[in-house]
Design a protein around this motif. Structure first.
Motif, PDB file in Angstrom:
ATOM      1  N   VAL A 103     -49.600 -68.031 -34.905  1.00  0.00           N
ATOM      2  CA  VAL A 103     -48.642 -67.231 -35.687  1.00  0.00           C
ATOM      3  C   VAL A 103     -47.621 -66.559 -34.779  1.00  0.00           C
ATOM      4  O   VAL A 103     -46.408 -66.653 -35.005  1.00  0.00           O
ATOM      5  N   LEU A 104     -48.087 -65.891 -33.750  1.00  0.00           N
ATOM      6  CA  LEU A 104     -47.172 -65.204 -32.836  1.00  0.00           C
ATOM      7  C   LEU A 104     -46.303 -66.214 -32.093  1.00  0.00           C
ATOM      8  O   LEU A 104     -45.100 -66.012 -31.918  1.00  0.00           O
ATOM      9  N   GLY A 105     -46.905 -67.343 -31.708  1.00  0.00           N
ATOM     10  CA  GLY A 105     -46.145 -68.392 -31.044  1.00  0.00           C
ATOM     11  C   GLY A 105     -45.043 -68.933 -31.931  1.00  0.00           C
ATOM     12  O   GLY A 105     -43.918 -69.179 -31.488  1.00  0.00           O
ATOM     13  N   LYS A 106     -45.346 -69.127 -33.219  1.00  0.00           N
ATOM     14  CA  LYS A 106     -44.348 -69.621 -34.170  1.00  0.00           C
ATOM     15  C   LYS A 106     -43.198 -68.633 -34.300  1.00  0.00           C
ATOM     16  O   LYS A 106     -42.026 -69.026 -34.259  1.00  0.00           O
ATOM     17  N   MET A 107     -43.523 -67.351 -34.455  1.00  0.00           N
ATOM     18  CA  MET A 107     -42.476 -66.328 -34.594  1.00  0.00           C
ATOM     19  C   MET A 107     -41.542 -66.337 -33.385  1.00  0.00           C
ATOM     20  O   MET A 107     -40.318 -66.292 -33.534  1.00  0.00           O
ATOM     21  N   LEU A 108     -42.123 -66.370 -32.207  1.00  0.00           N
ATOM     22  CA  LEU A 108     -41.331 -66.319 -30.975  1.00  0.00           C
ATOM     23  C   LEU A 108     -40.517 -67.593 -30.778  1.00  0.00           C
ATOM     24  O   LEU A 108     -39.344 -67.537 -30.399  1.00  0.00           O
ATOM     25  N   ALA A 109     -41.123 -68.744 -31.043  1.00  0.00           N
ATOM     26  CA  ALA A 109     -40.423 -70.023 -30.875  1.00  0.00           C
ATOM     27  C   ALA A 109     -39.255 -70.144 -31.848  1.00  0.00           C
ATOM     28  O   ALA A 109     -38.208 -70.704 -31.510  1.00  0.00           O
ATOM     29  N   GLN A 110     -39.401 -69.593 -33.062  1.00  0.00           N
ATOM     30  CA  GLN A 110     -38.315 -69.632 -34.036  1.00  0.00           C
ATOM     31  C   GLN A 110     -37.081 -68.894 -33.535  1.00  0.00           C
ATOM     32  O   GLN A 110     -35.975 -69.171 -33.976  1.00  0.00           O
ATOM     33  N   ASN A 111     -37.276 -67.951 -32.652  1.00  0.00           N
ATOM     34  CA  ASN A 111     -36.151 -67.206 -32.089  1.00  0.00           C
ATOM     35  C   ASN A 111     -35.734 -67.733 -30.723  1.00  0.00           C
ATOM     36  O   ASN A 111     -35.059 -67.042 -29.972  1.00  0.00           O
ATOM     37  N   GLY A 112     -36.172 -68.933 -30.384  1.00  0.00           N
ATOM     38  CA  GLY A 112     -35.690 -69.594 -29.175  1.00  0.00           C
ATOM     39  C   GLY A 112     -36.416 -69.238 -27.893  1.00  0.00           C
ATOM     40  O   GLY A 112     -35.944 -69.552 -26.807  1.00  0.00           O
ATOM     41  N   HIS A 113     -37.573 -68.589 -27.995  1.00  0.00           N
ATOM     42  CA  HIS A 113     -38.325 -68.240 -26.799  1.00  0.00           C
ATOM     43  C   HIS A 113     -39.279 -69.370 -26.416  1.00  0.00           C
ATOM     44  O   HIS A 113     -39.731 -70.133 -27.264  1.00  0.00           O
ATOM     45  N   VAL A 114     -39.596 -69.468 -25.140  1.00  0.00           N
ATOM     46  CA  VAL A 114     -40.596 -70.406 -24.649  1.00  0.00           C
ATOM     47  C   VAL A 114     -41.929 -69.679 -24.684  1.00  0.00           C
ATOM     48  O   VAL A 114     -42.055 -68.577 -24.142  1.00  0.00           O
ATOM     49  N   VAL A 115     -42.924 -70.271 -25.328  1.00  0.00           N
ATOM     50  CA  VAL A 115     -44.204 -69.596 -25.525  1.00  0.00           C
ATOM     51  C   VAL A 115     -45.298 -70.307 -24.737  1.00  0.00           C
ATOM     52  O   VAL A 115     -45.485 -71.515 -24.865  1.00  0.00           O
ATOM     53  N   LEU A 116     -46.005 -69.528 -23.927  1.00  0.00           N
ATOM     54  CA  LEU A 116     -47.197 -69.992 -23.223  1.00  0.00           C
ATOM     55  C   LEU A 116     -48.375 -69.300 -23.898  1.00  0.00           C
ATOM     56  O   LEU A 116     -48.248 -68.167 -24.368  1.00  0.00           O
ATOM     57  N   LYS A 117     -49.528 -69.963 -23.939  1.00  0.00           N
ATOM     58  CA  LYS A 117     -50.684 -69.383 -24.638  1.00  0.00           C
ATOM     59  C   LYS A 117     -51.932 -69.459 -23.784  1.00  0.00           C
ATOM     60  O   LYS A 117     -52.132 -70.424 -23.056  1.00  0.00           O
ATOM     61  N   ALA A 118     -52.760 -68.417 -23.919  1.00  0.00           N
ATOM     62  CA  ALA A 118     -54.057 -68.377 -23.249  1.00  0.00           C
ATOM     63  C   ALA A 118     -55.086 -67.832 -24.231  1.00  0.00           C
ATOM     64  O   ALA A 118     -54.807 -66.876 -24.959  1.00  0.00           O
ATOM     65  N   ALA A 119     -56.282 -68.429 -24.233  1.00  0.00           N
ATOM     66  CA  ALA A 119     -57.339 -68.021 -25.151  1.00  0.00           C
ATOM     67  C   ALA A 119     -58.304 -67.009 -24.538  1.00  0.00           C
ATOM     68  O   ALA A 119     -59.149 -66.468 -25.231  1.00  0.00           O
ATOM     69  N   ASP A 120     -58.180 -66.760 -23.227  1.00  0.00           N
ATOM     70  CA  ASP A 120     -59.087 -65.819 -22.570  1.00  0.00           C
ATOM     71  C   ASP A 120     -58.385 -65.160 -21.383  1.00  0.00           C
ATOM     72  O   ASP A 120     -57.310 -65.596 -20.957  1.00  0.00           O
ATOM     73  N   GLY A 121     -59.022 -64.123 -20.867  1.00  0.00           N
ATOM     74  CA  GLY A 121     -58.431 -63.348 -19.782  1.00  0.00           C
ATOM     75  C   GLY A 121     -58.236 -64.113 -18.496  1.00  0.00           C
ATOM     76  O   GLY A 121     -57.209 -63.981 -17.825  1.00  0.00           O
ATOM     77  N   GLU A 122     -59.207 -64.937 -18.140  1.00  0.00           N
ATOM     78  CA  GLU A 122     -59.114 -65.689 -16.893  1.00  0.00           C
ATOM     79  C   GLU A 122     -57.931 -66.658 -16.924  1.00  0.00           C
ATOM     80  O   GLU A 122     -57.166 -66.755 -15.967  1.00  0.00           O
ATOM     81  N   SER A 123     -57.765 -67.375 -18.042  1.00  0.00           N
ATOM     82  CA  SER A 123     -56.631 -68.298 -18.191  1.00  0.00           C
ATOM     83  C   SER A 123     -55.312 -67.528 -18.176  1.00  0.00           C
ATOM     84  O   SER A 123     -54.320 -67.988 -17.607  1.00  0.00           O
ATOM     85  N   ALA A 124     -55.301 -66.364 -18.807  1.00  0.00           N
ATOM     86  CA  ALA A 124     -54.089 -65.543 -18.853  1.00  0.00           C
ATOM     87  C   ALA A 124     -53.638 -65.148 -17.458  1.00  0.00           C
ATOM     88  O   ALA A 124     -52.444 -65.227 -17.133  1.00  0.00           O
ATOM     89  N   LEU A 125     -54.590 -64.742 -16.617  1.00  0.00           N
ATOM     90  CA  LEU A 125     -54.245 -64.351 -15.243  1.00  0.00           C
ATOM     91  C   LEU A 125     -53.675 -65.533 -14.464  1.00  0.00           C
ATOM     92  O   LEU A 125     -52.679 -65.393 -13.745  1.00  0.00           O
ATOM     93  N   GLU A 126     -54.287 -66.694 -14.626  1.00  0.00           N
ATOM     94  CA  GLU A 126     -53.820 -67.890 -13.918  1.00  0.00           C
ATOM     95  C   GLU A 126     -52.397 -68.262 -14.367  1.00  0.00           C
ATOM     96  O   GLU A 126     -51.521 -68.529 -13.541  1.00  0.00           O
TER      97      GLU A 126
END
Length: 196
Positions: A44-67
């Motif tokens: 949902v958040l990715g869709k909202m951001l992408a609709q406004n022309g942003h590049v969206v990266l996603k992480a499902a956990d803290g370790e992936s987010a840090l990387e």
């Protein structure tokens, strides 16, 4: 009649027209990392951001987010507080202590009542907070606020740093993603206090 046309032009007669108008104060093509253990919230958040022309990266956990944050150095991070394993607070502290990521603006998100209270008591160095459920207006109000304060600045990227541009979802999958992000049911449960 001219006044009505001006109002119609400013506000749009349909919701679709309003969304097509660029938001003032919002940078374009920002690289935004969305960190949440809920696939629905990421979508949902990715869709909202992408609709406004942003590049969206996603992480499902803290370790992936840090990387991802260390390698891609996003312009903004939306970070869930309550996640299995490494909590959002632990990720926030790690990002703030890393020279590569310490200046990235971070918006904490949660639907968990205790996490929300804890955030407001301790802050932990986050730039802002967004409570679930949230909609488009809330998301973009946070982005505009960070931009006005000078915290959100879109970094120019070199050819070597180019970000992915392929769509994550098909058109049908994208259309099926709701326009509001609701908290997960477990976020709404308040653990019982000590019993006598």
């Amino acid at each position: 009649m001219a006044g009505f046309e001006l109002i119609k032009r400013l506000f749009g007669s349909e919701h679709g027209e309003r969304r097509a108008v660029p938001r003032s104060g919002e940078p374009k093509e920002a690289c935004i990392l969305v960190v949440d253990d809920s696939a629905t919230i990421r979508a949902v958040l990715g869709k909202m951001l992408a609709q406004n022309g942003h590049v969206v990266l996603k992480a499902a956990d803290g370790e992936s987010a840090l990387e991802i944050a260390r390698t891609e150095r996003p312009d903004l991070v939306f970070l869930d507080i309550v996640m299995p394993g490494m909590s959002g607070f632990a990720v926030l502290r790690a990002l703030r202590h890393d020279l590569l990521t310490r200046d990235i603006p971070i918006v904490m998100i949660s639907g968990n009542l205790q996490a929300t209270e804890q955030f407001y008591v301790q802050r932990f160095g986050a730039d802002d907070f967004m409570k679930k459920p949230f909609g488009r207006s809330e998301v973009f109000a946070r982005i505009e606020h960070l931009t006005r304060r000078g915290r959100l600045v879109v970094r120019q990227r070199t050819a070597e740093e180019s970000l992915p541009t392929e769509p994550e979802h098909t058109a049908a999958e994208h259309a099926a993603i709701p326009d509001i992000a609701m908290p997960d049911p477990q976020d709404l449960i308040v653990p019982p206090t000590g019993q006598a």
